[in-house]
Structures are given as structure tokens and as C-alpha cells.
Design an enzyme around this catalytic site. Sequence first.
Site, PDB file in Angstrom:
ATOM      1  N   GLY A   1       0.887  -0.658  -0.116  1.00 26.10           N
ATOM      2  CA  GLY A   1       0.077  -0.260   0.347  1.00 26.10           C
ATOM      3  C   GLY A   1       1.068   1.107   0.444  1.00 26.10           C
TER       4      GLY A   1
ATOM      5  N   GLY B   1       1.207   5.892   1.240  1.00 27.06           N
ATOM      6  CA  GLY B   1      -0.010   6.577   1.769  1.00 27.06           C
ATOM      7  C   GLY B   1       0.872   7.926   2.089  1.00 27.06           C
ATOM      8  N   GLY B   2       1.001   8.594   2.301  1.00 23.09           N
ATOM      9  CA  GLY B   2       1.039   9.833   2.130  1.00 23.09           C
ATOM     10  C   GLY B   2       2.389  10.196   3.205  1.00 23.09           C
TER      11      GLY B   2
ATOM     12  N   GLY C   1       4.375   7.192   3.087  1.00 24.84           N
ATOM     13  CA  GLY C   1       5.185   6.346   2.793  1.00 24.84           C
ATOM     14  C   GLY C   1       4.566   5.305   2.258  1.00 24.84           C
TER      15      GLY C   1
ATOM     16  CB  VAL D   1       3.803  -0.188   3.775  1.00 21.04           C
ATOM     17  CG1 VAL D   1       3.832  -1.810   4.112  1.00 21.04           C
ATOM     18  CG2 VAL D   1       3.427   0.900   4.405  1.00 21.04           C
TER      19      VAL D   1
ATOM     20  CE  LYS E   1       4.776   4.373   7.925  1.00 24.76           C
ATOM     21  NZ  LYS E   1       4.080   5.458   8.953  1.00 24.76           N
TER      22      LYS E   1
ATOM     23  CG  ASP F   1      -3.429  10.180  10.158  1.00 25.47           C
ATOM     24  OD1 ASP F   1      -4.834  10.961  10.143  1.00 25.47           O
ATOM     25  OD2 ASP F   1      -2.552   9.942   9.246  1.00 25.47           O
TER      26      ASP F   1
END
Length: 809
Positions: A503, A505-506, A508, A510, A524, A622
Site C-alpha cells: 500500500g 500513503g502520504g 510512504g 509499505v 514502510k 490520525d
Amino acid sequence: MSQLLKTLTTTPINWSSNTHYCNWTGIDCQFDRVVAIKLPSSSLSGRLPPYLNSTLISLTHIDLHNNSLNGPLPYFSNLDLLEIVSLGHNKFSSVPESCFEYTPDLRTLNLSNNLHLTGWEFPLVDFKTSAYLDTLDLEATNMIGQLDPKTFLWYLQLNNNRFEGTISVISTMSNLSQAWLHSNKFTGRIPSMSNCTNLSDLQLQSNFLIGLIPPSLLSLSSLNIISLEQNMLRGPIPVFHKGVKATLEPNNFCRSDVGPCDPQVMILLEIFEAFDDPYNVFSIEGNNACTGGKWTDISPNRVLIRCERGKIVSFKIWNIAPLTGTISPTFSNLTSLVNLTLVGINLNGSIPHSLTTLPELQLLDVSNNNLSGVVPKFASKVKLNTTGNPSLVQNMTTQGGGENATASGDVETRGSSKASLRPVIWIAGASLISVGFVILIVIICKRKRYPILVQWWFFRKTKNSTDHDVEDFIQRFNLSVPIKQYRYAEVKRMTNSFRDKLGQGGYGVVYKASLPDGRQVAVKIINESKGNGEEFINEVASISRTSHVNIVALLGFCYENKRALIYEFMPKGSLDNFICKSGFSDVTCNLEWKTMYQIAIGIARGLEYLHQGCISRILHLDIKPQNILLDEDFCPKISDFGLAKICQRKDSIVSMLGTRGTIGFIAPEVFSRTYGGVSHKSDVYSYGMLIIEMIGGRKNYDTRGSCTSEMLFPDWIYKDLELSNNFENCLSNSEEENDTVRKITMVSLWCIQTNPSDRPSMSKVLEMLQGPLQSVPYPPKPFLYSSEMPSLQISYESSNNLLETNSIP
């Protein structure tokens, strides 16, 4: 075989010199060679011939357990086909030296409950060639010495013996499934068990184990049974996975019930962890560091902890020979500490840089130890005494303490004319270099080449600053000890050159990876564009303070070349994958209400731990479905601490520049301070929105039979709650399930109240979720999601009182 027939005083059935031995009961042969002797529970007595190995060279299996055989064990050495030896529950008297030497195919050895054996040590040298040995049962065999068995065992039973020393060797046994080490004399701490991913049954009761329960033990998903009673373990009572049968008392836990220790008690216990054997010198009973201290009289007047107004202000230990170890950076959490004296106790390592942050410190005396490294720079009010540490180097900059500072070694610290000239020389040199650099810039600018130079200089400066910040953080918190540090080449190898992407995200990407022992992990890689390492430092600093079944475990990190974090692998992925929304298949989204309820409780427990269970309060800031990971049993774990804030537990409001979080889950006060200050109640809001998204997706599925693009916003959910009609629309729900849906709906609406003081704490959220529906007060309508005032005004003041929002920190 004729020798065996003569030495057994009770002749087995059908054994006779007139019959070929291959036809005897319990004897298996191949080509007239004996390969197995199997006579368990046959009421046999007498002795076994000492040199079975000289003639039964094809023997693979001998099982004579639960008889009354006596005398020395026979020699099994050089039987290179031998696989199983089962001689437990007999009356053997001794184990000859080199009894099992060179048995390369040996897999199982059972000598348990031979109570007449004289004291003997584990014959490690005998098994150096036994590469397949996986089952070792030596229960109640009068063994002495220290634990040092093979590292590839599956089943290890050494209980009811006289072993001493530590049990650290079991941490290397990655295949270990069962370990029975109880009723011995083992000392020291329980080691990190992160490598023991197959461990299901651990028996450590009735030993002399000390210290805190390692977090890695709590996170073992394979664990089913654990017994730790009758030791001297400290800290909070551990909370294991649901379904684990745990026997824990009596020990010296700080509380008689589950819950965090008093912060000062926990700080002291973590300080003691840096000492090799602190509990021979002092201990803590109860949950009050100032009134519950019991300082053992082994060294009278040499251990002193003094408090004022319930805060530790003085910590002194001097001239105690048995005490060794290092100075823990955790001392920096004793913020009221004025006097820290650690004299003549053989400490090694360095003086932690974190001690310089103690705001009230006036005296630091670490004289007459074996410390090394450079003395950090302290404030001028701090009087230092570092004499008697030959390997300790005094900082060349001005040290705290001025005239009162005492240095060790041969470093010149005052007086000479050379020393007085050095600053002048350095200033002059720096000035010349600066002038030259300015001239060079002017020349290049005139030639219109300055953009390339400026970009190069800025990149180098930023890169060096980033590495310095991360390096300084790691040294300050001494993270290289509890969390493994990996090199970039190792990270690249374990991710197979970053091939299996899980996956993005903002902060980094994974990747799925495997450790050298085969254990699956998630790696990550932090985006280099995200600040100067702030999110990396946030994540390591936050998660390294945690140990909870609902917090993802950090197994390692890397900051060489690229910054990377190595986590336990969560096979179900993120909660977002199981929330019904447009584009998802019905099967994927169709979580049972019971499962969703348990997920909601698990997340709440994790947040309660972050807010109340840690030494420092951690605000996640978060919380969203993408940051909730699920293991194979749908146990939720909070992850991604890149935006987290760490503060003192007493602090209810934290300062924060800018907005952090994800749109749709951010509390109103995070993006506009007019709604109030940012606090742990901001996480409560995000939690409520997360639960509402779970509820909305599931209700869409129940009422329509498929996922649609329509999203049930909080005001719609509140309207359904008012009308009490959405629960009957859940076609297959039982009455109990409908009550559960109604309860978590009401709790989530309490969590998203606009005013932070109207939201419950996570402790209250858990209480409401786990209590009956009737105990949950009716929530007001969330203001942000409606253009009108709430249509129901049902006991709003009494609801506030029930929630105790004004009294809960």
C-alpha cells in the site's frame, strides 16, 4: 538381544531363547536386524546392557517408558540411524559421559521423571551433530547447571529440575512451540520473544524471574497458554490476546487489577531494567514510588530515594558492589529530580544526553564507575562529578557547573595560554572562510550559474540536517538497545528489492518482506520529501513507548540511505478494506456485527492505552480506517504514528502548528482553535467518525444487499436513531445484535460532539461499549452536521453528568 533377555528381571511376554528375537513381542526387525524396541508400560525391571550401541547398529526407535528400569543409561553414541529415545518414568541412576554423542538423526529424547538420577548437566556437546532434534523432555531428571540447549527445538520440557542462570537462550528458538521451564531456579529477566512466532505454551512459574514483561511476549499471536506465577515480575499485570489462558499471580505487579502503574513507579522500574540485577538491592511494592518503596537492607544507608509533595527529587546509590549496568535515559522522565547520585557501582556505557533536559537538576555525581564516551553539555547550574571514570571524555565546550564541574581523564580544561588562543584562531579562520565563500558566490552569480550551486548547497544542507536530527534522536533515546536497527542493504534484501507493494500513503510506501528467520513483516519506506525526519522520529518515539495488544509492534528501523520502519505483518490488511463502499465486493464488506463490535472495542482499548496507559500520553491525531490494521483473527491494531504528539499525562491541551490528520476524521479544534484546544479528545472525535463510517457502510449493505456510493453522514444516522427504524431494517439481525448496533451508534455520536468537553474520554467510551444499552445516555445531535438545533433535548445536563466529561482528564 540375549544380553537384554538376561538383564531384565521381569521377562517380557513371548521372549525366549528358543524363539528368534525378531519374533519377540515389541521387537521390529529388517533383514534380521533390530530397528525398534517398543515395550512401554510393560512392568519391566532390571538394567539395560551398557553397550547396546555396539551391536544394535540399525536401531532407530527405543521406547521403554513407564517401567521400573534402573542402573545407568546405556550408551547410544554412534547410532547414526537412531531417531527416538523414550525412557521416561523409570528409575535410572546416572547418564554416562558422551551417552548421546554422534546421533545425527536423533529427533526425540524423553528421559522425564527419572527421579533417581544423580545431578547431571545438559550434555550439549553430545548433541552438536543432532541437527534434527526437535523434542526434548527432561522433566524431573535432577538436572543442574544453566540452560543451553539446541536452538531448533519445537518442544522443550525442563521443568522440575535445578537449573540456574537466565532463560535468554529461548529467545533464539524460532521454531519453539512448547517451553516448560517451571519449578527451577532461573533468574534474570524474560527475554524478548519476538523470534518465537510459533510459541503456544510457555510455563515459567515457580522461578526467580524479575523485571518487566517484555512487549514482544504480549504480541505473540500463536500463544494459547502462559504461566508466570510465583516469580518476582514487576510492572502492570500483562494483557494478552483474547483466548490466552494466563496464570499470573502471585508476583510483584504494581496493582492487583489490570491497569497502568503509577507513572513514577513505571519510571523507576524502567530505570531498574538498565541494571543487571537491581532487585537484590532494592524493590518497589505497591503503586506509590514515594510510600511503597521497600529498600532492601543489604546495603544500609547506601540507597536513598527522597520525595517532596509526591515527586521524586533525589535518587542516590553508592558503593554497592553487586549492582552493575548502565544509566537509563528514562531518568529524564523524573522531571522533579534535583539530585542524581550513582557512585561506585561499576556502571558502564555513556551518560545519556537526555539527562541534560532535566529542568530541576542541580547535582549529577557519577564518579568511580566505568563510564565511557563524551560527557554531554549540561546547564550551568548543574554541578558535575565524573572523576574515577578513566574512559570518560570531558566535553571541550563549556560544561555545566563552571568552577564546580569535575572532569576525568587527561583533557586540559582550564588555564593554559594555548587553550586561550584556540578560540581566536578558530574565529579568524571561520571569518576568512566565510569571506571567501561570499566572494565565490558573487563571482558565480555574475556568470548566472548560481541556481545550480544554490540547489546543490541546499540539498546537502537539508540532507545533513535530516541525518543529524535522526542520529541525535536515536542517541538521545538510546533506541539501539530495545529496537533493532537494520542497514539499508538488509532492508532491500528482506523486501526482495521492494517488489511486493502492500500500500501507499502520504508518508510512504509499505512493502511485504521477510526477516532472515522467515517471519513475515511489513516495511514502510518514509518519503524523503516529508520534513527533516519529523514523521520518522514521531513514529519511532511514539511506538517505542508502547506495549499493547491493540498497538502494532515496531520490530526495527533503518535510517541509512532511506528511512524505514519494520512492523509485524498484519495478514488482513487495513480496516478500510472491510468497510462497505462503492467499488467493493459484497463478500469483502460483509463483516458480522459481532466482529465490528469487537473491532470497535479493540480500537478503543488501544486509544485508552495511548492516553492513559503509557508513561507519557500519546495523541495519535490520525485515527482512520487506513491506520487500523487487522490480524488473522480480526484483532485491530493502531498503526502509523507519523503525526503523533507526545506529552505529559497531566497535560490535557497540546500546542500544535498547522493542521494534521485526514479530512473527514479531523476534530473541529484541530483545523480551527475557536472550537477549543487540541487534546486526547481530538482522538476521541476521530474514533467516533471511524465507527460511524463502519456503521454507515454496514447499514447500507444490510438494507440494500449491496454496497452503493451513498454515504450515511452523521446527521442521517442521528435521524435514524431518532426514528428507531434503521435497526429493524437489518434483515438478519437478532434483538441482541440490534441492541449492539444501537449502542455503538449512540457512543459514536457522543464521540463526535463539537465541543471537546462534551466528548467522553476513551475510558468512558469503553465503559459504555461494554455495559448494557440502558446505561448509555442519549447523545445530543452533533452541531457540525446539522443546520438546525437538535430535535431531541432529552436530559442534556443529566447526560453530561452521567458521562462525567467535566471530571475526566
